[in-house]
Design an enzyme around this catalytic site. Structure first.
Site, short mmCIF file in Angstrom:
data_model
loop_
_atom_site.label_atom_id
_atom_site.label_comp_id
_atom_site.label_asym_id
_atom_site.label_seq_id
_atom_site.Cartn_x
_atom_site.Cartn_y
_atom_site.Cartn_z
NE ARG A 52 -4.53 8.37 11.61
CZ ARG A 52 -4.42 7.71 10.77
NH1 ARG A 52 -5.05 6.98 9.95
NH2 ARG A 52 -2.35 7.78 10.54
CB SER A 76 5.90 9.95 11.59
OG SER A 76 5.11 11.08 9.94
CG ASP A 111 1.10 0.51 9.46
OD1 ASP A 111 1.11 1.17 10.47
OD2 ASP A 111 1.51 0.90 8.57
NE ARG A 170 6.44 6.90 0.28
CZ ARG A 170 5.91 6.50 1.59
NH1 ARG A 170 4.66 5.51 1.13
NH2 ARG A 170 5.89 7.11 2.42
N GLY A 228 -4.63 8.54 5.91
CA GLY A 228 -3.85 9.52 6.36
C GLY A 228 -2.58 9.83 5.07
CE LYS A 251 -2.96 0.42 3.82
NZ LYS A 251 -2.91 2.22 4.00
CD GLN A 307 0.99 8.41 7.48
OE1 GLN A 307 0.80 9.55 7.73
NE2 GLN A 307 0.32 7.12 7.08
C1 S3P Z 1 2.83 4.81 5.76
C2 S3P Z 1 3.40 5.18 7.11
C3 S3P Z 1 3.53 5.36 8.64
C4 S3P Z 1 2.54 4.03 8.34
C5 S3P Z 1 0.84 3.77 7.38
C6 S3P Z 1 1.64 4.49 6.28
C7 S3P Z 1 3.23 5.35 4.24
O1 S3P Z 1 2.69 5.81 9.04
O2 S3P Z 1 1.72 3.85 9.74
O3 S3P Z 1 0.13 3.51 7.53
O4 S3P Z 1 2.88 4.85 3.36
O5 S3P Z 1 4.30 6.22 5.39
P1 S3P Z 1 3.88 6.50 9.99
O6 S3P Z 1 4.65 7.67 9.10
O7 S3P Z 1 3.00 8.28 10.18
O8 S3P Z 1 3.93 6.46 11.44
#
Ligand code: S3P
Length: 426
Positions: A121, A166, A313, A26, A93, A21, A168
């Site tokens: 969130r 993180s 996760d 990306r 997210g 995923k 993200q």
């Molecule tokens: C993800 C980063 C993680 C993960 C999310 C997917 C990503 O979150 O928990 O399911 O694809 O960059 P965080 O980076 O906020 O911890």
């Protein structure tokens, strides 16, 4: 929807899973930014990645989903166009946060919204570094969605020390930074998943345990063809089900084995899990390989603090493995779990209490003690969180009278085919 599960006898077979995923999000975003045609094979069929595709269609990108592959005709630098309506990130997210980096660099206004869970969130973690870069971005008073992003007038490079582990947040900064001539430098003291860096050919160096990430317009994406390896986070539910079932053996083909994601395999192996990796290859800059799993008796071990971002996760399904392992399961340093698709510490503790276990909830983790006392008419609560739903589906398949999971449809957020895959293997 309440989904009932019977206790299974064993797991046997070979599993091919849809693409990872994180890599799929990306791939769709980078193909949309690149100028020209990109092709994505084995893309995740999750609702989350559909949210990303819908948003880039709204931003004027042609995305053709046909059979085995997805064709995306990207518009290149400054090629995205304003959307007439809000950009709805659903439950995702990754969509909301990575997109905010891209939109901070555009010449038009955007509004990002999400579903009830995503709207709770925290978004200030991306608003703060993007504002330091000169982005004109606002969250709600509570620091949540909707995000309102105004046209870029003053975006500039920064040096930034990550405040939370993180990927993200890191990727949001990276995706703003690829629009700038000057170099943005990000320092990461705890490594998080590095798919953005690998896919964009970003230079990283590790010195004294700090990763230094240098990004500029040189890393702006070019059109590409990619076959996405299977999702290790999705695979982990089947790995744990196999480990904990009698006379079981499962082969999961071509799974992403990026070292920032394989903490779950390392931990389960250290717990005594019979897990072997075969046919390791490098595919589009990512390591992948087949995972072979056999029934095993597990024992609980200490979970080191530094592995938490790598397994963030997988904690729900890891705790199911811990419940059936010798000794007590205990996890700490995992406060981030409280701000995932649900408050996962609360969700997990709630469900383990249903089984009559002694559960100690802490601010940054929890402990499980004692044995399962209640085994009849069990209905677990998913709290609309896909990973809680799948973890307790696996647990239901391991207890004497089976169990049920409420709001089971939430699995579509990452793996809409979960039930069919279970039918195929059990
Ligand atoms: C993800 C980063 C993680 C993960 C999310 C997917 C990503 O979150 O928990 O399911 O694809 O960059 P965080 O980076 O906020 O911890």
């Amino acid at each position: 929807m309440i989904q009932q599960f019977e206790k299974i006898k064993s797991v046997k077979g070979v599993l091919n899973l849809p693409g990872d995923k994180s890599i799929s999000h990306r791939a769709v975003m980078f193909a949309s930014l690149a100028k020209g045609e990109s092709v994505i094979r084995n893309c995740s069929n999750s609702d989350d990645v559909k949210s990303t595709m819908n948003i880039f269609s709204q931003l004027g990108i042609r995305i053709d989903v046909g059979g085995e592959k997805i064709k995306i005709i990207g518009k290149g630098f400054n090629g995205l166009k304003i959307s007439e309506s809000e950009l709805f990130a659903g439950n995702s997210g990754t969509t909301a946060r990575l997109l905010s980096g891209i939109l901070s660099a555009q010449k038009f206004n955007s509004v990002i919204t999400g579903d009830e869970s995503l709207s709770l969130r925290p978004m200030l973690r991306i608003v703060e570094p993007l504002r330091l870069m000169g982005a004109d971005i606002n969250a709600s008073e509570l620091g949540t969605l909707p995000l309102i992003i105004y046209p870029n007038r003053n975006l500039h490079a920064i040096e930034y020390k990550m405040k939370v582990a993180s990927a993200q947040v890191k990727s949001a900064i990276i995706l703003a930074a690829i629009h700038l001539d000057e170099e943005t430098i990000i320092y990461e003291s705890t490594r998080t998943r590095d798919h953005s860096e690998r896919m964009l050919g970003i230079k990283t160096e590790v010195q004294n345990n700090i990763t230094r990430i240098v990004v500029s317009k040189k890393n702006y994406p070019q059109p590409f063809e990619i076959t996405i390896p299977a999702d290790i986070s999705t695979a982990s539910f089947f790995i744990v089900l196999t480990l904990l079932s009698k006379d079981s053996e499962l082969l999961i083909k071509n799974v992403s084995l990026n070292p920032t994601r394989t903490g779950i395999i390392n931990l389960l192996s250290s717990m005594g899990g019979a897990i072997e990796i075969e046919n390791e290859i490098m595919m589009n800059g990512e390591i992948c390989g087949d995972i072979k799993v056999k029934s095993s008796q597990l024992k609980n071990i200490d979970i080191p603090a530094e592995i938490i971002p790598n397994i963030i996760d997988e904690v729900p399904i890891l705790s199911v493995a811990g419940l059936f392992a010798d000794g007590s399961f205990k996890i700490n340093h995992a406060k981030e779990l409280r701000i995932k698709e649900s408050d996962r510490i609360k969700s997990l503790c709630y469900n383990y209490k249903i089984l009559g276990l002694d559960v100690v909830e802490e601010d940054d983790g929890f402990e499980l003690h004692g044995n399962i006392k209640n085994e009849t008419d069990i209905v677990f609560e998913s709290f609309g969180d896909h990973r809680i739903a799948m973890a307790f589906a696996v647990l239901s398949m391991l207890i004497k009278n089976g169990g049920a999971v409420n709001q089971f449809e939430s699995v579509a957020v990452s793996n809409p085919d979960f039930l069919e895959q279970i039918k195929q293997l059990c």
